[in-house]
Motif scaffolding. Structure first.
Motif, PDB file in Angstrom:
ATOM      1  N   LEU A 183       0.835  -1.205   0.000  1.00  0.00           N
ATOM      2  CA  LEU A 183       0.000   0.000   0.000  1.00  0.00           C
ATOM      3  C   LEU A 183       0.866   1.250   0.000  1.00  0.00           C
ATOM      4  O   LEU A 183       0.580   2.226  -0.722  1.00  0.00           O
ATOM      5  N   PHE A 184       1.944   1.223   0.760  1.00  0.00           N
ATOM      6  CA  PHE A 184       2.863   2.368   0.809  1.00  0.00           C
ATOM      7  C   PHE A 184       3.505   2.596  -0.557  1.00  0.00           C
ATOM      8  O   PHE A 184       3.592   3.738  -1.041  1.00  0.00           O
ATOM      9  N   ILE A 219       3.851   5.623  -5.812  1.00  0.00           N
ATOM     10  CA  ILE A 219       3.775   5.635  -7.273  1.00  0.00           C
ATOM     11  C   ILE A 219       2.723   6.634  -7.742  1.00  0.00           C
ATOM     12  O   ILE A 219       2.947   7.412  -8.685  1.00  0.00           O
ATOM     13  N   GLU A 220       1.554   6.622  -7.084  1.00  0.00           N
ATOM     14  CA  GLU A 220       0.491   7.563  -7.443  1.00  0.00           C
ATOM     15  C   GLU A 220       0.945   9.008  -7.254  1.00  0.00           C
ATOM     16  O   GLU A 220       0.663   9.882  -8.087  1.00  0.00           O
ATOM     17  N   THR A 221       1.660   9.266  -6.162  1.00  0.00           N
ATOM     18  CA  THR A 221       2.144  10.621  -5.901  1.00  0.00           C
ATOM     19  C   THR A 221       3.175  11.049  -6.940  1.00  0.00           C
ATOM     20  O   THR A 221       3.166  12.192  -7.420  1.00  0.00           O
ATOM     21  N   LYS A 253       4.238  14.729 -10.578  1.00  0.00           N
ATOM     22  CA  LYS A 253       5.447  14.835 -11.411  1.00  0.00           C
ATOM     23  C   LYS A 253       6.700  15.050 -10.553  1.00  0.00           C
ATOM     24  O   LYS A 253       7.493  15.967 -10.774  1.00  0.00           O
ATOM     25  N   LEU A 254       6.855  14.197  -9.564  1.00  0.00           N
ATOM     26  CA  LEU A 254       7.971  14.353  -8.629  1.00  0.00           C
ATOM     27  C   LEU A 254       9.301  14.068  -9.318  1.00  0.00           C
ATOM     28  O   LEU A 254       9.389  13.245 -10.225  1.00  0.00           O
ATOM     29  N   THR A 255      10.326  14.759  -8.863  1.00  0.00           N
ATOM     30  CA  THR A 255      11.665  14.629  -9.425  1.00  0.00           C
ATOM     31  C   THR A 255      12.629  14.089  -8.374  1.00  0.00           C
ATOM     32  O   THR A 255      12.298  13.981  -7.187  1.00  0.00           O
ATOM     33  N   LEU A 256      13.840  13.758  -8.845  1.00  0.00           N
ATOM     34  CA  LEU A 256      14.873  13.312  -7.905  1.00  0.00           C
ATOM     35  C   LEU A 256      15.221  14.418  -6.913  1.00  0.00           C
ATOM     36  O   LEU A 256      15.511  14.149  -5.742  1.00  0.00           O
TER      37      LEU A 256
END
Length: 376
Positions: A90-91, A96-98, A103-106
């Motif tokens: 679930l975590f 992955i959804e976030t 559009k998260l980056t390194l």
């Protein structure tokens, strides 16, 4: 005194003794909290049992927790349970959804770990890149030319050197017989005649400058095709070629040019790699096919790897946590009154039953004593 009243009186006295004794014993588990002194001498039974044994009790409690309750096997069993697997999955799904929705980056994750970490990564990467380029440049500059050129390329160059002398001869011949060559020879002849004294100047009365230049051109053509001249040219070319092949790079390039070349390579690599752009690029867009594969299959492998890693390292993790010391420290930090309240809250019914039992047993003993006194 009436026998019945005597028995009842002894029963009451026995009940009071038994009950009050148990009440006092229960209270003396904690009270007094501190040692009491009378005329400089410590009063017996002070402090209470638990305050007096607090240090030993906290150590024992920590050992009980780590040896019998929170053991590595208990953690491993919990980690491998279905509930833990579902929680980890679930975590991962939420992460992955976030990543997709925001559009998260390194850079985002690095900053979450430690503020300013992304800048440190960029500076560290560029510093490492500069060091690597400088070190590799220094190594290459100390190599001989022949060791840097690939074998096939070197064989091609060796073959080209054999054809260099005829090409040079051809170029010289073309120059001598060209209009430009004629004009240069004419200029040099004129300067020679005019600046070499009377004897040289007298030549212009014997023949024209054009004739002199043409004669020189003819002789030069014969000279460059002479076998001896050809041999000299071949020897000079081969000697120079061998010298260059066996020379180190730093012998042919100045230190200033070496540094300029290193800086140029570093600038090109830094621009091509663009670590800043990589950190600001959405994670899901690095490789869309790979990201989709991770969403469908890779996340389960990640879950299994996390569980396997935790299972293999739980013993060391528990050892590093020093749970026994944590439990001891927490117990030692509690106020005695708070510990007493906790114990009383948990065991109030049992303590009440012990007190009532003391009253009951004391009363029964009093009745038995009364009967013995009456009948004896």
């Amino acid at each position: 005194m009436n026998d019945g009243f005597q028995i009842i009186l002894m029963a009451i006295i026995g009940a009071l003794i038994g009950g009050l004794t148990n009440m006092l014993a229960i209270r003396m588990l904690f009270r007094p909290y501190e040692t009491k002194y009378l005329f400089g001498r410590r009063l017996p039974l002070t402090p209470g049992v638990i305050p007096r044994r607090r240090e030993e009790a906290s150590i024992k409690m920590g050992e009980i927790v780590t040896r019998h309750l929170l053991t590595p096997d208990a953690f491993i069993e919990k980690i491998k349970s279905r509930e833990t697997q579902n929680f980890i999955m679930l975590f991962i799904d939420r992460q992955i959804e976030t990543i997709e929705s925001e559009k998260l980056t390194l850079r985002y994750f690095l900053e979450r770990i430690n503020e300013g970490l992304s800048d440190k990564v960029v500076k560290g990467f560029n510093a490492q890149l500069s060091d690597k380029v400088t070190a590799e440049g220094a190594r290459l500059y100390q190599q001989e030319i022949r060791n840097l050129v690939p074998t096939d390329a070197m064989a091609t160059l060796d073959g080209k050197i054999g054809t260099l002398q005829p090409q040079i001869t051809q170029k010289i011949e073309e120059y001598i017989n060209s209009e430009k060559g004629y004009q240069d020879l004419y200029t040099m002849t004129d300067e020679f005649v005019e600046h070499r004294g009377r004897l040289a100047r007298s030549l212009k009365y014997l023949m024209s400058k054009e004739t002199i230049v043409q004669n020189i051109r003819n002789e030069l053509n014969k000279l460059i095709h002479h076998p001896k001249m050809t041999e000299i040219q071949v020897r000079i070319i081969n000697d120079e070629y061998e010298r260059i092949k066996n020379s180190r790079v730093d012998a042919l390039i100045s230190e200033r040019d070496q540094q300029r070349l290193i800086d140029s390579v570093y600038d090109v690599l830094r621009e091509r790699i663009d670590i800043e752009g990589i950190l600001d690029y959405p994670i899901e867009d690095f490789n869309r096919e790979m990201f989709e594969s991770f969403k469908t299959r890779g996340k389960y492998q990640l879950r299994d790897n996390i569980i396997e890693y935790l299972g293999q390292n739980t013993g060391r993790i528990v050892e590093k946590l020093q749970l026994a010391q944590v439990v001891k420290k927490q117990i030692d930090s509690f106020e005695l009154s708070h510990i007493e309240d906790l114990v009383m809250e948990i065991s109030s019914k049992e303590f009440r039953m012990i007190t009532l039992l003391g009253f009951f047993l004391g009363g029964m003993i009093g009745i038995v004593q009364g009967l013995i006194v009456v009948f004896l």
